[in-house]
Design a protein around this motif. Structure first.
Motif, mmCIF file in Angstrom:
data_model
loop_
_atom_site.group_PDB
_atom_site.id
_atom_site.type_symbol
_atom_site.label_atom_id
_atom_site.label_comp_id
_atom_site.label_asym_id
_atom_site.label_seq_id
_atom_site.Cartn_x
_atom_site.Cartn_y
_atom_site.Cartn_z
ATOM 1 N N GLY A 25 14.096 -1.089 7.046
ATOM 2 C CA GLY A 25 13.540 -0.033 6.215
ATOM 3 C C GLY A 25 12.518 -0.590 5.240
ATOM 4 N N GLY A 26 11.815 0.317 4.569
ATOM 5 C CA GLY A 26 10.876 -0.096 3.530
ATOM 6 C C GLY A 26 9.540 -0.590 4.021
ATOM 7 N N ARG A 27 9.260 -0.491 5.319
ATOM 8 C CA ARG A 27 7.975 -0.931 5.892
ATOM 9 C C ARG A 27 7.066 0.300 5.993
ATOM 10 N NH1 ARG A 27 8.570 -5.827 9.167
ATOM 11 N NH2 ARG A 27 10.648 -6.687 8.810
ATOM 12 N N VAL A 65 -4.793 -5.949 4.849
ATOM 13 C CA VAL A 65 -5.256 -7.334 4.692
ATOM 14 C C VAL A 65 -4.047 -8.232 4.424
ATOM 15 C CG1 VAL A 65 -6.877 -8.863 3.520
ATOM 16 C CG2 VAL A 65 -7.367 -6.404 3.647
ATOM 17 N N PRO A 66 -3.454 -8.833 5.457
ATOM 18 C CA PRO A 66 -2.359 -9.784 5.230
ATOM 19 C C PRO A 66 -2.866 -11.002 4.449
ATOM 20 C CG PRO A 66 -2.459 -9.087 7.526
ATOM 21 C CD PRO A 66 -3.727 -8.624 6.889
ATOM 22 N N GLY A 67 -2.031 -11.548 3.590
ATOM 23 C CA GLY A 67 -2.387 -12.754 2.863
ATOM 24 C C GLY A 67 -3.511 -12.573 1.864
ATOM 25 N N VAL A 97 3.370 -1.630 7.961
ATOM 26 C CA VAL A 97 2.984 -2.676 7.024
ATOM 27 C C VAL A 97 4.231 -3.224 6.316
ATOM 28 C CG1 VAL A 97 1.495 -3.278 5.075
ATOM 29 C CG2 VAL A 97 0.811 -1.441 6.637
ATOM 30 N N PRO A 98 4.652 -4.454 6.623
ATOM 31 C CA PRO A 98 5.772 -5.039 5.886
ATOM 32 C C PRO A 98 5.342 -5.306 4.444
ATOM 33 C CG PRO A 98 4.801 -6.668 7.351
ATOM 34 C CD PRO A 98 4.141 -5.365 7.666
#
Length: 207
Positions: free
Chosen positions: A127-129, A24-26, A146-147
């Motif tokens: 990285g980190g996503r 769920v972005p935002g 997913v960022p």
């Protein structure tokens, strides 16, 4: 100020392959993300941290209070067709990712539902996503990436194939993790582990 956008959660699609999850972005507004970061604890080392050391004025506490409420639980139960009544919850904060973090895993069997709320602003790193993976052997074999930014919510049902991980990143990476656990005993074990960690890594207010 309400932080969680429960309508977005209720409207979001739930995928069932390779396991049950939703993104769920935002889920948090830009104003909420900004306010959280202005008072976020200054975590300069890797690992998970308990909430005991948070100061009263930290906005992340307001977010936790909303996550702890019945409306959020009801939404998760509805989306994932699961009964979470009387299931204990565990929370932990992260603020710094080490290069060894992000290795492929499924989460431990004492977790029923994993909730990850990402608190960074405009993640520009490769990285980190976090990636939802098809197997436990290849971080590049994924269905969704997913960022970890801008109040994005990731929720998944833990299973033997709930593989996830990310490419290495070292540096500031802020997130809140919440889990519904199988029992108080399993929750207690995690709390002991995290309190030992916190004993040598005390949280302080940013700035």
């Amino acid at each position: 100020m309400a932080h969680l956008n429960l309508d977005k959660l209720l409207e979001a699609d739930v995928a069932d392959k390779p396991y049950t999850f939703t993104v769920v972005p935002g889920f948090l507004s830009p104003d909420s993300v900004r306010a959280i970061n202005e008072t976020y604890p200054n975590i300069e080392k890797g690992g998970s941290y308990p909430l005991d050391s948070l100061e009263a004025n930290m906005v992340i506490k307001e977010v936790i209070d909303e996550l702890d409420g019945p409306q959020f639980q009801k939404a998760i139960e509805q989306k994932f067709a699961v009964d979470l009544n009387d299931r204990p919850k565990m929370y932990s904060l992260r603020g710094y990712t080490r290069s060894k973090d992000g290795r492929i895993h499924t989460d431990s069997k004492d977790k029923i539902i994993t909730v990850l709320l990402y608190l960074n602003e405009n993640w520009n790193q490769e990285g980190g996503r976090l990636r939802i993976l098809n197997s436990g052997t290849d971080v590049d074999d994924y269905v969704t990436e997913v960022p970890p930014d801008n109040g994005t919510l990731l929720v998944f049902k833990r299973s033997d194939n709930s593989w996830h991980g990310h490419h290495p990143f070292e540096g500031q990476r802020r997130s809140l993790q919440m889990n519904w656990m199988t029992s108080e005993g399993s929750k207690g074990w995690h709390r002991v582990r995290h309190k030992i960690s916190a004993a040598v890594k005390k949280l302080t207010k940013t700035g």
